[in-house]
Design a protein around this motif. Structure first.
Motif, PDB file in Angstrom:
ATOM      1  N   ASP A 102      -6.922   0.302  -0.575  1.00  0.00           N
ATOM      2  CA  ASP A 102      -7.749  -0.448  -1.523  1.00  0.00           C
ATOM      3  C   ASP A 102      -7.104  -1.712  -2.088  1.00  0.00           C
TER       4      ASP A 102
ATOM      5  N   LYS B  52     -18.320  18.257   1.176  1.00  0.00           N
ATOM      6  CA  LYS B  52     -17.290  18.212   0.137  1.00  0.00           C
ATOM      7  C   LYS B  52     -17.952  17.911  -1.224  1.00  0.00           C
TER       8      LYS B  52
ATOM      9  N   CYS C 117      -8.961   7.625   4.571  1.00  0.00           N
ATOM     10  CA  CYS C 117     -10.053   8.573   4.328  1.00  0.00           C
ATOM     11  C   CYS C 117     -11.272   8.098   5.115  1.00  0.00           C
TER      12      CYS C 117
ATOM     13  N   GLY D 117     -15.217   3.729   1.742  1.00  0.00           N
ATOM     14  CA  GLY D 117     -14.751   3.337   0.414  1.00  0.00           C
ATOM     15  C   GLY D 117     -14.108   1.972   0.482  1.00  0.00           C
ATOM     16  N   THR D 118     -13.220   1.719  -0.471  1.00  0.00           N
ATOM     17  CA  THR D 118     -12.632   0.390  -0.571  1.00  0.00           C
ATOM     18  C   THR D 118     -11.678   0.118   0.595  1.00  0.00           C
TER      19      THR D 118
ATOM     20  N   ALA E 297     -16.001   5.289  -2.985  1.00  0.00           N
ATOM     21  CA  ALA E 297     -16.612   6.558  -2.586  1.00  0.00           C
ATOM     22  C   ALA E 297     -17.761   6.942  -3.513  1.00  0.00           C
TER      23      ALA E 297
HETATM   24  O1  LIG Z   1     -12.567   3.836  -2.079  1.00  0.00           O
HETATM   25  C1  LIG Z   1     -12.102   3.795  -3.199  1.00  0.00           C
HETATM   26  O2  LIG Z   1     -12.351   2.876  -3.983  1.00  0.00           O
HETATM   27  C2  LIG Z   1     -11.206   4.878  -3.679  1.00  0.00           C
HETATM   28  O3  LIG Z   1     -10.847   4.913  -4.803  1.00  0.00           O
HETATM   29  C3  LIG Z   1     -10.721   5.879  -2.749  1.00  0.00           C
HETATM   30  C4  LIG Z   1     -10.383   7.233  -3.334  1.00  0.00           C
HETATM   31  O4  LIG Z   1      -9.655   7.850  -2.343  1.00  0.00           O
HETATM   32  C5  LIG Z   1     -11.597   7.980  -3.700  1.00  0.00           C
HETATM   33  O5  LIG Z   1     -11.948   7.706  -4.999  1.00  0.00           O
HETATM   34  C6  LIG Z   1     -11.525   9.436  -3.435  1.00  0.00           C
HETATM   35  O6  LIG Z   1     -12.804   9.883  -3.610  1.00  0.00           O
HETATM   36  P1  LIG Z   1     -13.442  11.225  -3.033  1.00  0.00           P
HETATM   37  O7  LIG Z   1     -13.957  10.981  -1.674  1.00  0.00           O
HETATM   38  O8  LIG Z   1     -14.566  11.498  -3.938  1.00  0.00           O
HETATM   39  O9  LIG Z   1     -12.360  12.238  -2.997  1.00  0.00           O
END
Ligand SMILES: O=C(O)C(=O)C[C@H](O)[C@H](O)COP(=O)(O)O
Length: 629
Positions: A159, A194, A225, A229-230, A518
């Motif tokens: 991020d 999840k 991940c 997400g970011t 996310a």
């Molecule tokens: O993409 C973003 O901005 C993030 O902050 C990535 C973090 O890893 C998530 O906040 C984890 O989120 P979950 O998938 O709900 O576990």
């Protein structure tokens, strides 16, 4: 193909707004190129220090370089706690071998920290997350200040890491540089499953053991991940800007194709290094056109709201002034072609299989929604990025992008998910904020309900447990901006508010803080400026004030008498948080500009200083340069 007129207008407006700052930037880079010490001019003692630890052969090559013998500097953000950065452990060794194949040498110039928002979500460390960008930028600059390098490989994915690397690297924009991604992890437990288990956990219907099992089945291997997400949005943006090899963002980590892609990237970097026939410095790649292309990519794929801060900060590091009106104008003409978790059940690997970035770029370019005349690392233009990478022996082979193979995830232009883009600018008597409307169900786009005011996400969670949120409400979480506490992500709110939505209540969230990439499906206006800590209107809100959060018109309003509202005193400012090292970041908080200005105190102060040198700039540096010679 003629350009879309809005794309043209927004790009021209950025160029006009940035005329002076961009010139100052390019002048300074020209100065760097011409006068900064480099390997060939470093005095003996300095040079001996720089090569002291190298094997004899490399020493010799660095001191008496052959005509085109580039020395590549690596900035690595390796650590083995972050799944996304763990794969970088052996990259320097590999890169050395790949560079050697083309007669180049490699030195690791610096390591920079990489933090994981997944680990710090809801923790004190999250208050430093946004500011870690500045630390990474400065670490990058320190590494490159040794002036030993003809080009740079930037190793980082997540991020704050990619924005931080670029913010630092752009101050050395006279150097050719490439981002080398490490790729996503293979898919584990589907994100949707999840989330379901998380909601059941909030409701007390599953226990800790099961919740832990679900999290570990989801986050289970090296790599980024798998939600959009970011981190993955940064990867998309870097491809749209031509800062990494075509189709390199979403090849799964530690696979033969990933290794071949790293090799191809390093070979390419050697070819464009200083001293080559065709040096391609970073300052040429990051310009008003590539930044506009990146915003188009963001809109077309429904990426993370965080990029409404990071891209602005990256652009500023290159002397470009971008604002949310630019994003909004583009959002109105860019179709939403992708639905990736949190906007749909499909993860980033599913998106990549469906056609991924090459297919999106092909579609957008075909209707003039991308600039095809700005340079990219590939040597051509963004049209090179409308190609799929495949493995051919040890090499990467490119084939033209195919049409989408999964229209639940990736749509053709003829049938987009929506005719407009993923993010929307909200405005009104409460300020300006952004929202990821593409993740919100159409029947939840408009919320008119009384406000409930909070100052922490823990207070919201407690109110939910006590049943106080059992009503239609706009949850306002204020004093979460950069000057208040560093603008943390408030992602822990999402399962809590989702539970309230499932109970049938109309819920929206308004905050001057951030959400994770996310976060989705809860209607949320985030990054509200001006922040409460700077006397923004959020500081005057009271419990029960009727609010309008309208995702169709973009209205963000409190529906109370204007004179009465304006006459209210502001809620008291919050005191700085200390502990877990947050006290080291006082300057970052105290001087932080707004989210719409990129939220980096480092840059705000840098811009002030550069402006002060102003028009004398080039002249002054010329004389410094002459004195040095
Ligand atoms: O993409 C973003 O901005 C993030 O902050 C990535 C973090 O890893 C998530 O906040 C984890 O989120 P979950 O998938 O709900 O576990």
């Amino acid at each position: 193909m003629s350009l879309n007129p809005v794309l043209e207008r927004v790009t021209a407006r950025i160029a006009r707004r940035s005329e002076k700052s961009r010139k100052l930037y390019l002048d300074l880079m020209a100065h760097n190129l011409k006068y900064a010490p480099n390997r060939k001019t470093l005095p003996c003692s300095n040079m001996a220090h720089a090569v002291a630890a190298e094997p004899e052969k490399v020493k010799e090559e660095l001191i008496h370089p052959a005509p085109h013998h580039p020395n590549i500097g690596i900035i690595t953000t390796y650590n083995d706690m972050l799944s996304a950065h763990q794969p970088y452990e052996h990259y320097p060794e590999q890169i050395r071998l790949f560079a050697r194949e083309k007669g180049a040498t490699v030195q690791v110039a610096a390591g920079a920290p990489a933090m994981c928002d997944g680990v710090t979500q809801g923790q004190e460390g999250m208050d430093m997350s946004l500011f870690s960008r500045d630390v990474i930028a400065k670490s990058t600059a320190i590494g490159l200040s040794h002036c030993m390098y003809d080009s740079v490989a930037l190793l980082g994915v997540c991020d704050k890491i990619v924005p931080g690397l670029l913010m630092g690297a752009l101050r050395f924009g006279h150097l050719p540089q490439i981002l080398i991604p490490a790729g996503p992890m293979p898919s584990g437990m589907p994100n949707e499953e999840k989330s379901k288990i998380r909601k059941l956990f909030v409701e007390g219907k599953v226990g800790l053991e099961e919740a832990m099992h679900a999290e570990m089945a989801s986050y289970h291997a090296p790599g980024t991940c798998t939600f959009y997400g970011t981190a993955n949005t940064n990867q998309m943006v870097a491809e749209f800007m031509g800062l990494m090899m075509p189709d390199s963002a979403f090849i799964i980590t530690n696979t033969p194709l990933r290794t071949a892609m790293t090799r191809a990237g390093i070979h390419r970097l050697v070819d464009i290094s200083l001293g080559s026939d065709k040096p391609l410095p970073l300052m040429d790649l990051v310009n008003e056109k590539s930044v506009t292309n990146a915003i188009v990519g963001l809109m077309a794929t429904g990426g993370s709201t965080n990029l409404t801060i990071h891209l602005i900060a990256i652009a500023r590091a290159a002397g470009l002034v971008v604002d949310w009106d630019d994003y909004n104008a583009l959002s109105e003409v860019v179709p939403d072609l992708a639905k990736i978790y949190p906007s749909s059940p499909t993860d980033i690997n599913g998106f990549h299989r469906a056609g991924g970035i090459p297919t999106v770029i092909k579609e957008l370019a075909s209707i003039g929604l991308l600039h095809t005349d700005c340079p990219t690392i590939s040597g051509g233009s963004i049209l090179d990025y409308a190609q799929r990478a495949t493995l051919d022996g040890q090499n990467v082979k490119y084939v033209p992008a195919a049409p989408t193979t999964d229209t639940k995830t990736l749509r053709p232009l003829s049938d987009p998910f929506s005719k407009t883009g993923g993010l929307k600018l909200f405005k009104g008597n409460l300020g300006r904020g952004v929202s990821k409307v593409s993740a919100v169900a159409p029947d939840r786009l408009v919320t008119k309900a009384p406000a409930m005011i909070f100052q922490t996400q823990e207070d919201v969670m407690a109110a939910q447990r006590e049943g106080k949120l059992d009503q239609d409400t706009v949850v306002v979480v204020r004093f979460q901006g950069p000057r208040a506490n560093g603008m943390p992500e408030l992602h822990k709110l999402i399962p809590v508010l989702a539970v309230q939505m499932d109970k049938g209540y109309k819920i929206a969230l308004v905050t001057d803080g951030r959400l994770s990439g996310a976060s989705g499906f809860v209607p949320a206006v985030v990054h509200v400026c001006p922040e409460a800590q700077r006397g923004g209107p959020l500081a005057k809100l009271k419990n029960g004030d009727m609010m309008l959060v309208d995702g169709v018109t973009g209205d963000l309003k409190v529906l109370v008498d204007e004179a009465e509202f304006n006459a209210r005193p502001d809620a008291p400012k919050v005191r700085p948080d200390v502990g877990t090292g947050r006290e080291l970041f006082s300057a970052n908080r105290r001087y932080a500009p707004s989210a719409e200005e990129g939220a980096s105190s480092m840059e705000a102060l840098m811009i002030e200083d550069i402006n002060e040198v102003g028009d004398d700039f080039a002249g002054e540096f010329n004389s410094v340069g002459k004195a040095m010679r």
